[in-house]
Design a protein around this motif. Structure first.
Motif, short mmCIF file in Angstrom:
data_model
loop_
_atom_site.label_atom_id
_atom_site.label_comp_id
_atom_site.label_asym_id
_atom_site.label_seq_id
_atom_site.Cartn_x
_atom_site.Cartn_y
_atom_site.Cartn_z
N SER A 258 0.88 -1.21 -0.09
CA SER A 258 0.05 -0.01 -0.12
C SER A 258 0.76 1.18 0.04
O SER A 258 0.31 2.35 -0.30
CB SER A 258 -0.79 -0.11 1.16
OG SER A 258 -0.18 -0.09 2.38
N GLN A 259 2.17 1.08 0.45
CA GLN A 259 3.15 2.47 0.42
C GLN A 259 3.97 2.59 -0.91
O GLN A 259 4.68 3.63 -0.70
CB GLN A 259 3.90 2.15 1.61
CG GLN A 259 3.01 2.39 3.04
CD GLN A 259 3.75 2.53 4.22
OE1 GLN A 259 4.76 3.07 4.41
NE2 GLN A 259 3.49 1.39 5.30
N MET B 175 9.84 4.90 6.32
CA MET B 175 8.60 4.14 5.92
C MET B 175 8.49 2.58 6.44
O MET B 175 7.50 2.23 5.97
CB MET B 175 8.27 4.18 4.46
CG MET B 175 8.21 5.53 4.23
SD MET B 175 7.68 5.85 2.24
CE MET B 175 6.05 5.29 2.19
#
Length: 472
Positions: free
Chosen positions: A359-360, A419
């Motif tokens: 998703s990132q 992240m």
């Protein structure tokens, strides 16, 4: 073993064990054994040792252990991180003469191979028996299974079959002191104590030398279907992935995504690569592959998926392969990155192999692209095995020689650390990524890895300086 007077004495003794073809020195040492595809400067080892059997590997490690000589195991030398680059004054231990398929068990669905066997040889041997070894990557003709195991290689079909460690049932490993671990297990279910083979898969030759492997095989696919689709944005990419997983289940064998900037480079600048679909107005090209057992049944399932994607407006355009040639042409767009180094395409550039939650990945690509351009004047393009969270980055500063590797690495890996991604998805750490490993591994993890290294290799002779430095 009593210490020898000089390193020359050691090499003379090893030459007596290995023969002239097994101990190459000076001008006889092949250039390919001095560095890998990382483009690091060539090293100056004492010798390239080329054993032809496990017993010869044992002899090499026993001699080097007794004399304190550093050893760098080598496979096909296709690594990108410097993991197989030898040390000046050490020895390179090449497994290239230990090549061959020793046994195929069609009932147990296993293959036993020597570590120096090229991956493509293994794929073909399985196919000749109506079986399938699913590990696949662009360097298949040059890389060896020992190197694939040492780096826990990933490749194109991880979404269905997993990484290399998921395809290895057993190993034969020689420890730094010459001890042989005969762990040639052929069973999927085996919970008899610690699964020791996993210590050596992905360890990049720092804990021992893999000499044999038992590989897990699968039935040969009865049919393969592929499509190239265009999505308007990354939310649509995620929706297509969810639909492909739900509708195809375990038949989904690849889900590759190419951002529009990559697509432009691949299809307009790489000779021989054509664009099966037009990406104008879209943001990503998606390559979906399915490997089924029956063309009529599974082919209809694949076509139904594509119709559903069009009806729900999840893809803007698409092309379906009508032949094996079409499938090859589709994959050519994805594999075109191998030609980016050509002066007429991009030329000198920097490649990154990173991993993030699926998703990132688009958010990372946007951040990295902006930071590379604003901070160091680098252009960049993005593509990868999005189905398993692996993204590749190609960055370059036009006209720069050398390219700004340290600066680009700090930017890309810094964002990855923020992240909570991984600095290495499938290529290992070697020396190039070593400074950035703490961004993906905590202090306790690093400490445990050092303790494991010290327990198996207390003299730090096996591929030292790779992955991390220091003792616990």
């Amino acid at each position: 073993m009593a210490p020898l007077a000089t390193k020359a004495d050691l090499l003379a003794e090893l030459r007596g064990v290995l023969g002239p073809a097994g101990c190459l020195q000076g001008a006889d040492m092949p250039a390919r054994n001095r560095t890998d595809w990382s483009f690091l400067p060539p090293a100056d080892p004492l010798a390239v040792l080329r054993p032809a059997s496990t017993s010869e590997v044992v002899a090499i490690l026993r001699h080097c252990h007794a004399q304190g000589i550093q050893v760098t195991p080598q496979g096909g030398m296709t690594g990108l991180c410097g993991g197989a680059r030898p040390l000046d004054g050490g020895v390179a231990l090449s497994l290239e003469r230990m090549s061959g398929v020793e046994a195929i068990d069609p009932h147990g669905m296993t293959m036993t191979v020597l570590a120096g066997t090229p991956l493509e040889t293994i794929q073909k041997a399985a196919a000749e028996q109506g079986l399938f070894f699913p590990l696949d990557l662009g360097a298949r003709g040059s890389c060896t299974i020992g190197g694939n195991i040492a780096t826990n290689a990933g490749g194109n079909r991880v979404i269905r079959y997993g990484m290399t460690r998921d395809l290895v049932l057993g190993l034969e490993v020689v420890l730094p002191d010459g001890t042989v671990l005969p762990m040639l297990n052929k069973m999927i279910k085996n919970n008899a104590g610690y699964d020791l083979k996993q210590l050596f898969i992905g360890a990049e030759g720092t804990l021992g030398v893999v000499t044999r492997a038992v590989l897990r095989l699968y039935p040969q696919p009865g049919c393969t279907s592929a499509a190239l689709c265009v999505a308007r944005d990354y939310d649509a990419v995620l929706a297509v992935l969810a639909a492909a997983r739900q509708r195809l289940g375990p038949l989904l064998s690849a889900f590759e995504v190419m951002w529009s900037d990559y697509w432009l480079q691949a299809t307009t600048r790489v000779p021989g690569v054509r664009a099966p679909v037009e990406i104008a107005g879209g943001s990503h090209a998606i390559l979906i592959e399915m490997q089924g057992l029956d063309h009529v049944i599974d082919g209809a399932r694949f076509e139904s998926l594509l119709e559903d994607l069009m009806e729900k407006d999840l893809v803007q355009d698409g092309a379906v392969a009508q032949s094996l040639g079409d499938i090859g042409a589709f994959w050519a767009t994805r594999d075109a990155a191998a030609e980016f180094a050509h002066p007429t395409v991009i030329g000198p550039h920097i490649s990154f192999d990173v991993g993030l939650p699926v998703s990132q990945m688009d958010a990372f690509a946007a951040r990295a692209k902006a930071a590379l351009a604003d901070q160091i004047g680098c252009q960049s393009v993005y593509y990868g095995h999005v189905g398993d969270g692996n993204l590749h980055v190609v960055a370059w500063r036009p006209g720069a020689d050398p390219q700004p590797l340290p600066e680009a690495s700090r930017i890309v890996y810094g964002i990855i650390g923020e992240m909570k991604g991984t600095v290495s998805a499938e290529h290992g750490i070697g020396t190039l990524k070593k400074p950035y490993l703490p961004l993906s591994r905590g202090p306790a993890e690093m400490d445990l890895m050092r303790h494991m290294k010290a327990a198996l290799d207390p003299q730090d002779l096996m591929n030292p300086t790779k992955i991390f430095d220091g003792s616990p």
